[in-house]
Design an enzyme around this catalytic site. Structure first.
Site, PDB file in Angstrom:
ATOM      1  N   ASN A  43      -9.326 -17.155  -4.598  1.00  0.00           N
ATOM      2  CA  ASN A  43     -10.486 -17.320  -3.653  1.00  0.00           C
ATOM      3  C   ASN A  43     -10.339 -16.135  -2.684  1.00  0.00           C
ATOM      4  OD1 ASN A  43      -7.815 -18.089  -2.568  1.00  0.00           O
ATOM      5  ND2 ASN A  43      -8.849 -19.693  -1.130  1.00  0.00           N
ATOM      6  N   MET A  44     -10.612 -15.166  -2.797  1.00  0.00           N
ATOM      7  CA  MET A  44     -10.772 -13.928  -2.106  1.00  0.00           C
ATOM      8  C   MET A  44     -11.844 -14.175  -0.701  1.00  0.00           C
ATOM      9  SD  MET A  44     -10.563 -10.553  -4.758  1.00  0.00           S
ATOM     10  CE  MET A  44     -10.655  -9.333  -3.432  1.00  0.00           C
TER      11      MET A  44
ATOM     12  N   ASP B 284     -19.067   0.110 -17.929  1.00  0.00           N
ATOM     13  CA  ASP B 284     -19.851  -1.185 -18.495  1.00  0.00           C
ATOM     14  C   ASP B 284     -20.346  -0.980 -19.903  1.00  0.00           C
ATOM     15  OD1 ASP B 284     -21.048  -3.477 -16.602  1.00  0.00           O
ATOM     16  OD2 ASP B 284     -22.236  -3.440 -18.321  1.00  0.00           O
TER      17      ASP B 284
ATOM     18  N   HIS C 171     -15.418 -23.249 -12.143  1.00  0.00           N
ATOM     19  CA  HIS C 171     -14.691 -22.437 -12.951  1.00  0.00           C
ATOM     20  C   HIS C 171     -13.556 -23.054 -13.816  1.00  0.00           C
ATOM     21  CE1 HIS C 171     -16.167 -19.056 -10.570  1.00  0.00           C
ATOM     22  NE2 HIS C 171     -15.564 -19.698  -9.324  1.00  0.00           N
TER      23      HIS C 171
ATOM     24  N   VAL D 295      -5.911 -12.926  -6.061  1.00  0.00           N
ATOM     25  CA  VAL D 295      -6.240 -13.952  -5.269  1.00  0.00           C
ATOM     26  C   VAL D 295      -7.334 -14.707  -5.738  1.00  0.00           C
ATOM     27  CG1 VAL D 295      -6.847 -14.797  -2.990  1.00  0.00           C
ATOM     28  CG2 VAL D 295      -4.961 -13.026  -3.335  1.00  0.00           C
TER      29      VAL D 295
ATOM     30  N   LEU E 147     -17.839 -10.471 -16.011  1.00  0.00           N
ATOM     31  CA  LEU E 147     -18.092 -11.931 -15.961  1.00  0.00           C
ATOM     32  C   LEU E 147     -18.973 -12.198 -17.312  1.00  0.00           C
ATOM     33  CD1 LEU E 147     -18.043 -14.596 -14.453  1.00  0.00           C
ATOM     34  CD2 LEU E 147     -20.431 -13.686 -13.553  1.00  0.00           C
TER      35      LEU E 147
ATOM     36  N   TYR F 253     -18.135 -24.792  -6.513  1.00  0.00           N
ATOM     37  CA  TYR F 253     -17.476 -24.134  -7.719  1.00  0.00           C
ATOM     38  C   TYR F 253     -16.452 -24.788  -8.309  1.00  0.00           C
ATOM     39  CZ  TYR F 253     -19.431 -19.875  -5.076  1.00  0.00           C
ATOM     40  OH  TYR F 253     -20.367 -18.915  -4.715  1.00  0.00           O
TER      41      TYR F 253
ATOM     42  N   ALA G 121     -12.074 -11.145 -11.397  1.00  0.00           N
ATOM     43  CA  ALA G 121     -12.336 -12.097 -12.323  1.00  0.00           C
ATOM     44  C   ALA G 121     -11.193 -13.165 -12.348  1.00  0.00           C
ATOM     45  CB  ALA G 121     -12.353 -11.427 -13.717  1.00  0.00           C
TER      46      ALA G 121
ATOM     47  N   SER H 178     -18.564   1.512 -22.067  1.00  0.00           N
ATOM     48  CA  SER H 178     -17.277   0.718 -22.384  1.00  0.00           C
ATOM     49  C   SER H 178     -16.939   0.679 -23.732  1.00  0.00           C
ATOM     50  CB  SER H 178     -17.635  -0.722 -21.760  1.00  0.00           C
ATOM     51  OG  SER H 178     -16.448  -1.420 -22.078  1.00  0.00           O
TER      52      SER H 178
END
Length: 372
Positions: A300-301, A198, A96, A298, A240, A94, A268, A220
């Site tokens: 990196n949940m 959404d 990001h 957080v 996302l 990952y 997110a 949304s």
């Protein structure tokens, strides 16, 4: 190919790039695997278990980075790892990059071939290497939110599902994708009053088919987001845009007007967060308060449940690891347009359009670089 698996060093990150069973598969394909000592401790996989399936155990991560042709990790390389990357070396993890200009600059400088799990696509248009962690994070988001709503942890003092005669908490889920769907599943199971927002009519229709009248689905708009966020006890941010920074749907002004003791869990945050007041936190210090609203951000949940997360991740990453090792990165990426979508940095160029646009780099077409 010589594959390296260093121990993760991000704060409270206990996952590992390859579990022993995955190493066994790589070795069966004729590859050599170097695993850093205690890399699997967080999933209760000992060095002896790795040795038993053919791995070579290395104490010094610098030796792994120096020798390996491909580095397989979970989280983005930290600054002291990035300086060990070299030209032409494959990094599969990952990344990001959109909200992380420092990492992006270092990877461009390294000349490494950086393939991001989160932008690999599927024939059906999904993000198959991101989905397992989104499922974990979505489920964890409700657990974390319920915990934070307890008064000793700064929250309203509300039980998520209420009790007979007392209303449940109102949970607002921003995004009906993988995170939102799995957050909804847990929230409904706990008896919360769930509202899912959404902008995709198809996503809302799919949500309705799955959950029916057990939840409320809303199209949304700025008005809808503001109205429901201000009424919420718990807000889950699950939006996302693949490869790009997350849109800021919850403004600082909205946060100021939310209920004192309400909670925001911004899943997110890896892509910058969907709340203007969000900033990355760690499992060591997961929350902070802005305008009396508890923020859990957080980055990196899924690292909090490393056994579940590692095996779920390996289920989808291992086939690509084997393809890259068997064919080499050029042929593997040329043969598979969906894996090629994961290429973010190559030969000092940014090959992910969203990252290039967000960070002000010139975009380079991946296929042009691979064919030269």
């Amino acid at each position: 190919m010589l594959i390296g698996v260093p121990k993760e060093i991000k704060n409270h990150e206990y996952r590992v790039g390859l579990a022993p069973a995955s190493v066994r598969e790589a070795v069966a394909h004729g590859h050599e695997v170097l695993v850093q000592s205690n890399a699997g401790a967080g999933i209760s996989a000992s060095d002896d278990e790795y040795r038993a399936v053919g791995a070579n155990i290395i104490n010094d991560p610098a030796e792994i980075f120096a020798k390996a042709e491909m580095i397989v990790k979970v989280k983005e390389p930290q600054a002291n790892e990035r300086v060990m990357l070299r030209e032409g070396q494959i990094l599969f993890t990952y990344l990001h990059l959109a909200p992380d200009p420092a990492q992006t600059a270092d990877l461009v400088k390294s000349g490494a071939v950086c393939i991001a799990y989160e932008t690999v696509t599927s024939p059906h248009g999904g993000l198959p290497l991101l989905a397992p962690m989104s499922k974990v994070a979505g489920r964890m988001a409700i657990q974390a939110g319920a915990y934070c709503l307890e008064h000793p942890h700064g929250g309203l003092g509300v039980l998520l599902g209420g009790v007979p005669g007392v209303d449940p908490a109102k949970v607002v889920v921003l995004g009906a994708g993988v995170v939102g769907t799995h957050a909804t599943h847990i929230a409904v199971g706990m008896g919360a009053d769930v509202w899912v927002i959404d902008r995709s009519p198809e996503a809302i229709e799919s949500h309705w088919r799955q959950f029916g009248r057990t939840t409320n689905s809303v199209f949304s708009t700025r008005d809808a987001i503001e109205r429901h966020v201000l009424e919420a006890d718990l807000v889950i941010g699950g939006v996302l845009i693949p490869g790009a920074a997350a849109p800021k749907l919850v403004t600082a002004e909205m946060v100021r007007e939310m209920k004192p003791g309400a909670v925001i869990v911004d899943v997110a945050i890896d892509q910058g967060g969907c709340c203007e007041t969000s900033r990355p936190t760690t499992h060591a210090e997961p929350t902070y308060v802005v305008d009396k609203v508890v923020h859990y951000c957080v980055a990196n949940m899924p690292g909090g449940v490393p056994r579940t997360s590692t095996y779920a991740l390996n289920n989808v990453t291992l086939p690509h690891v084997l393809t890259l090792a068997d064919k080499g990165y050029r042929q593997a990426l040329l043969d598979d347009q969906h894996l090629c979508k994961g290429l973010n940095v190559c030969q000092g160029e940014i090959t992910c359009r969203e990252v290039a646009e967000d960070l002000g780099y010139e975009y380079a077409e991946a296929l042009d670089l691979l064919r030269n």
